[in-house]
Design a protein around this motif. Structure first.
Motif, PDB file in Angstrom:
ATOM      1  N   PHE A 118       3.611  50.519  17.222  1.00 37.77           N
ATOM      2  CA  PHE A 118       2.255  50.576  18.115  1.00 37.77           C
ATOM      3  C   PHE A 118       2.487  50.000  19.799  1.00 37.77           C
ATOM      4  O   PHE A 118       2.879  50.370  20.880  1.00 37.77           O
ATOM      5  N   LEU A 128       1.370  56.496  23.673  1.00 40.37           N
ATOM      6  CA  LEU A 128       2.169  56.933  22.663  1.00 40.37           C
ATOM      7  C   LEU A 128       1.489  58.450  22.812  1.00 40.37           C
ATOM      8  O   LEU A 128       1.180  58.155  21.445  1.00 40.37           O
ATOM      9  N   TYR A 142       8.050  57.106  16.813  1.00 40.87           N
ATOM     10  CA  TYR A 142       6.987  58.269  16.395  1.00 40.87           C
ATOM     11  C   TYR A 142       6.893  58.568  15.043  1.00 40.87           C
ATOM     12  O   TYR A 142       5.905  58.492  14.010  1.00 40.87           O
ATOM     13  N   ALA A 145       5.819  55.293  13.395  1.00 40.45           N
ATOM     14  CA  ALA A 145       4.165  55.333  12.657  1.00 40.45           C
ATOM     15  C   ALA A 145       3.883  56.423  11.998  1.00 40.45           C
ATOM     16  O   ALA A 145       2.919  55.333  11.403  1.00 40.45           O
ATOM     17  N   THR A 149       1.572  55.088   8.744  1.00 38.37           N
ATOM     18  CA  THR A 149       0.119  55.888   8.833  1.00 38.37           C
ATOM     19  C   THR A 149      -0.075  55.993   7.627  1.00 38.37           C
ATOM     20  O   THR A 149      -0.636  56.084   6.787  1.00 38.37           O
ATOM     21  N   TRP A 198      -4.669  59.063  17.431  1.00 38.20           N
ATOM     22  CA  TRP A 198      -4.256  58.350  16.351  1.00 38.20           C
ATOM     23  C   TRP A 198      -5.025  57.834  15.145  1.00 38.20           C
ATOM     24  O   TRP A 198      -4.780  57.843  13.408  1.00 38.20           O
ATOM     25  N   TYR A 201      -5.906  60.673  12.718  1.00 41.89           N
ATOM     26  CA  TYR A 201      -4.177  60.949  12.533  1.00 41.89           C
ATOM     27  C   TYR A 201      -4.175  59.876  11.209  1.00 41.89           C
ATOM     28  O   TYR A 201      -3.507  60.173  10.023  1.00 41.89           O
TER      29      TYR A 201
END
Length: 260
Positions: A118, A128, A142, A145, A149, A198, A201
């Protein structure tokens, strides 16, 4: 035409990420559960090295396909998410099972890795926002990330279920409660929408994976013992139906908005 920091036009592509609707969150949670149990299914039916190799190959094919298209295509995008889910689960499991790294350590490590992604993303792109994926570099950040995650969510879900002894069902309930926080924060308390997205997410991964594990694992481990194979099949069919609907209805096709 405006240029991004990597020298490419901010309009070189249409937005590559779907509109964030209820369908998005339902499909995302289904993919997290499917990736969790299907990864476990592969690990128990194939040699570990073979399973990881197949997961990595599938992810590579999906990313090549996703990067080759110039706009959001439902089945391409969600196929990539599914492969990220499967490989992200494997990455977290390999650290614990293969190398004996405790879940608290891997969770902390993946959290730090996500922070780095990030920070770099914002350093180069100044946003972001998932509504600004118009260049390949933003798309790279993207998916980096997203991959982290999934690994983070896998490790944190196993952390609460096994290390903290909550079990899979109570872990799912816990993450479902926390998942509601950003929705309430954005709607009623002015939480930043990008941060809220986020936050939610990240939580979809342990939320979906915890309930999928609960359905698939043995009763001795606190589950329903439906089996990882049958649960994987049901979740996969659910994803296919939803993505098929989205492909036909175009309900989640993003507006060609300018970058933030």
């Amino acid at each position: 035409m405006p240029q991004s920091l990597d020298g490419t036009s901010k309009r070189e592509m249409l937005c590559k990420v779907p509109e964030i609707t209820l369908f998005f969150w339902i499909t995302k949670i289904l993919t997290t559960g499917m990736g969790e149990v299907f990864s476990d299914y592969l690990a128990h039916t194939l040699a570990p090295v073979t399973a990881v190799a197949l997961g990595a190959l599938g992810l590579l094919v999906a990313l090549i396909l996703q990067f080759s298209v110039r706009k959001y295509i439902a089945w391409v995008y969600w196929f990539t998410v599914v492969m990220v889910s499967i490989f992200g689960t494997m990455a977290a499991d390999v650290l614990h099972v293969g190398f004996g790294i405790p879940y608290v350590v891997s969770t902390t490590g993946f959290l730090a890795a996500l922070a780095i992604v990030f920070i770099l993303w914002y350093r180069f792109e100044k946003t972001l926002s998932v509504h600004s994926i118009f260049t390949h570099r933003r798309e790279f950040f993207y998916w980096a990330a997203v991959l982290v995650t999934f690994a983070l969510g896998t490790a944190s879900g196993d952390l609460t279920a096994t290390t903290f002894h909550l079990g899979y069902f109570l872990s799912g309930v816990l993450f479902a409660a926390v998942f509601a926080v950003p929705a309430i924060g954005v709607r009623f308390f002015g939480m930043n929408r990008i941060f809220g997205f986020w936050f939610a997410y990240i939580l979809t991964r342990p939320l979906g994976a915890s309930f999928a594990d609960w359905m698939g694992v043995s009763r001795a481990r606190g589950g329903l013992e439906w089996g990882t194979g049958p649960v994987s099949l049901v979740l996969t069919l659910s994803i296919v139906v939803l993505v098929g609907y989205l492909s036909i209805s175009k309900r989640d096709v993003p507006a060609n908005a300018s970058a933030d």
